[in-house]
Design a protein around this motif. Structure first.
Motif, PDB file in Angstrom:
ATOM      1  N   SER A 262      33.274   8.847  13.543  1.00  0.00           N
ATOM      2  CA  SER A 262      33.149   9.815  12.454  1.00  0.00           C
ATOM      3  C   SER A 262      34.290  10.825  12.415  1.00  0.00           C
ATOM      4  N   VAL A 263      35.088  10.909  13.461  1.00  0.00           N
ATOM      5  CA  VAL A 263      36.213  11.851  13.522  1.00  0.00           C
ATOM      6  C   VAL A 263      37.490  11.205  13.013  1.00  0.00           C
ATOM      7  N   GLY A 264      37.804  10.013  13.524  1.00  0.00           N
ATOM      8  CA  GLY A 264      39.067   9.391  13.148  1.00  0.00           C
ATOM      9  C   GLY A 264      39.187   7.968  13.633  1.00  0.00           C
ATOM     10  N   SER A 265      40.403   7.447  13.531  1.00  0.00           N
ATOM     11  CA  SER A 265      40.665   6.090  13.993  1.00  0.00           C
ATOM     12  C   SER A 265      41.859   6.094  14.939  1.00  0.00           C
ATOM     13  N   PHE A 266      41.812   5.185  15.906  1.00  0.00           N
ATOM     14  CA  PHE A 266      42.870   5.044  16.890  1.00  0.00           C
ATOM     15  C   PHE A 266      43.184   3.560  17.040  1.00  0.00           C
ATOM     16  N   HIS A 267      44.469   3.225  17.039  1.00  0.00           N
ATOM     17  CA  HIS A 267      44.916   1.844  17.231  1.00  0.00           C
ATOM     18  C   HIS A 267      46.070   1.849  18.224  1.00  0.00           C
ATOM     19  N   ALA A 268      46.128   0.807  19.059  1.00  0.00           N
ATOM     20  CA  ALA A 268      47.231   0.650  20.009  1.00  0.00           C
ATOM     21  C   ALA A 268      47.452  -0.844  20.242  1.00  0.00           C
TER      22      ALA A 268
ATOM     23  N   PRO B 173      52.925   0.928  21.211  1.00  0.00           N
ATOM     24  CA  PRO B 173      52.857   1.711  19.983  1.00  0.00           C
ATOM     25  C   PRO B 173      51.392   2.079  19.713  1.00  0.00           C
ATOM     26  N   TRP B 174      51.159   3.305  19.250  1.00  0.00           N
ATOM     27  CA  TRP B 174      49.802   3.757  18.962  1.00  0.00           C
ATOM     28  C   TRP B 174      49.809   4.602  17.699  1.00  0.00           C
ATOM     29  N   VAL B 175      48.628   4.737  17.091  1.00  0.00           N
ATOM     30  CA  VAL B 175      48.467   5.573  15.898  1.00  0.00           C
ATOM     31  C   VAL B 175      47.081   6.209  15.931  1.00  0.00           C
ATOM     32  N   PHE B 176      47.020   7.486  15.555  1.00  0.00           N
ATOM     33  CA  PHE B 176      45.751   8.207  15.433  1.00  0.00           C
ATOM     34  C   PHE B 176      45.726   8.868  14.072  1.00  0.00           C
ATOM     35  N   ARG B 177      44.573   8.813  13.412  1.00  0.00           N
ATOM     36  CA  ARG B 177      44.423   9.439  12.093  1.00  0.00           C
ATOM     37  C   ARG B 177      43.067  10.118  12.011  1.00  0.00           C
ATOM     38  N   ILE B 178      43.053  11.359  11.561  1.00  0.00           N
ATOM     39  CA  ILE B 178      41.798  12.064  11.287  1.00  0.00           C
ATOM     40  C   ILE B 178      41.282  11.518   9.968  1.00  0.00           C
ATOM     41  N   THR B 179      40.155  10.816  10.009  1.00  0.00           N
ATOM     42  CA  THR B 179      39.603  10.202   8.802  1.00  0.00           C
ATOM     43  C   THR B 179      38.401  10.960   8.253  1.00  0.00           C
TER      44      THR B 179
END
Length: 184
Positions: free
Chosen positions: A56-62, A77-83
Motif C-alpha cells: 500500500s506504500v509503494g513498489s520496489f524492483h531489483a 539495478p533497483w527502483v522504488f516508487r511511492i505509489t
C-alpha cells in the motif's frame, strides 16, 4: 494502510513495519526489550534474477543478471516508487531520497517528485553474502490543514548466488519492509 498515532507523530505502516506496537503505548513499548525478528532475504539465482514487491506504500524492483555475459561484480539495478495515492495527494513539493547499502560503501541521493521512479545501481557484491539496501524519502506534507513532514522508507535484504540452480529463491518471508511516518 494502518494508522498509529503517538502524540504529535503519526505512523502509517506497510508490511512488517518498523512500528509494530499495535495498541500498546509508545512509552510502555519502549520500556520492554524487543525480540529480534529473523531477517528474511531474497537470493538472486540464475533462475530468479529479478525481484518485485508492491504494498500500500509503494513498489520496489531489483535485478541481478547471472546468465550470459555478466559482470562478476554482480551489479543490482533497483527502483522504488511511492505509489500510495494518499501520500501523493498530501505531498507539498519534491522528496529528498537517500539510500545506503553494501555496509556503508554505497550511497545514493536524489531530489525527485513524489511518485517518481527513483532508481540506481548497487555494486560490487560478493557471492552468497547477505546485504541490506535501505532508502528513505522525506518531503513536506499538508494533512487536515496542518503542515508536516513525511518519511517514507524501504529496506531490502538480499544475496547473490550465481552457482545456485535451485527451482525457487531462498526466501522464507518478506525480504522488503516499508514504513511511513508523518510528523506535525
Amino acid at each position: 494502510m494502518r494508522m498509529h498515532t503517538f502524540g504529535r507523530t503519526a505512523a502509517a505502516s506497510g508490511t512488517a513495519l518498523v512500528m509494530a506496537l499495535g495498541s500498546v503505548s509508545a512509552a510502555s513499548a519502549a520500556e520492554r526489550p524487543e525480540r529480534a525478528a529473523p531477517i528474511h532475504h531474497y537470493v538472486f539465482t540464475k533462475r530468479h534474477q529479478s525481484f518485485a514487491y508492491h504494498d500500500s506504500v509503494g513498489s520496489f524492483h531489483a535485478q541481478v543478471r547471472l546468465t550470459g555475459p555478466h559482470s562478476r561484480r554482480y551489479p543490482m539495478p533497483w527502483v522504488f516508487r511511492i505509489t500510495s495515492a494518499k501520500l501523493r495527494s498530501i505531498a507539498r513539493g519534491n522528496a529528498v531520497c537517500t539510500a545506503t547499502g553494501l555496509n556503508g560503501r554505497y550511497h545514493d541521493r536524489h531530489v525527485v517528485p513524489v511518485g517518481y521512479y527513483w532508481h540506481s545501481t548497487v555494486a560490487p557484491h560478493r557471492a552468497r553474502k547477505v546485504y541490506t539496501l535501505s532508502g528513505t524519502c522525506t518531503f513536506a506534507v499538508q494533512v487536515g490543514g496542518r503542515p508536516g513532514r513525511a518519511f517514507v522508507g524501504f529496506s531490502f535484504h538480499y544475496a547473490v548466488n550465481p552457482s545456485s540452480r535451485g527451482a525457487a529463491p531462498a526466501s522464507t518471508g518478506p525480504a522488503v519492509t516499508t514504513s511511513v511516518h508523518i510528523r506535525h
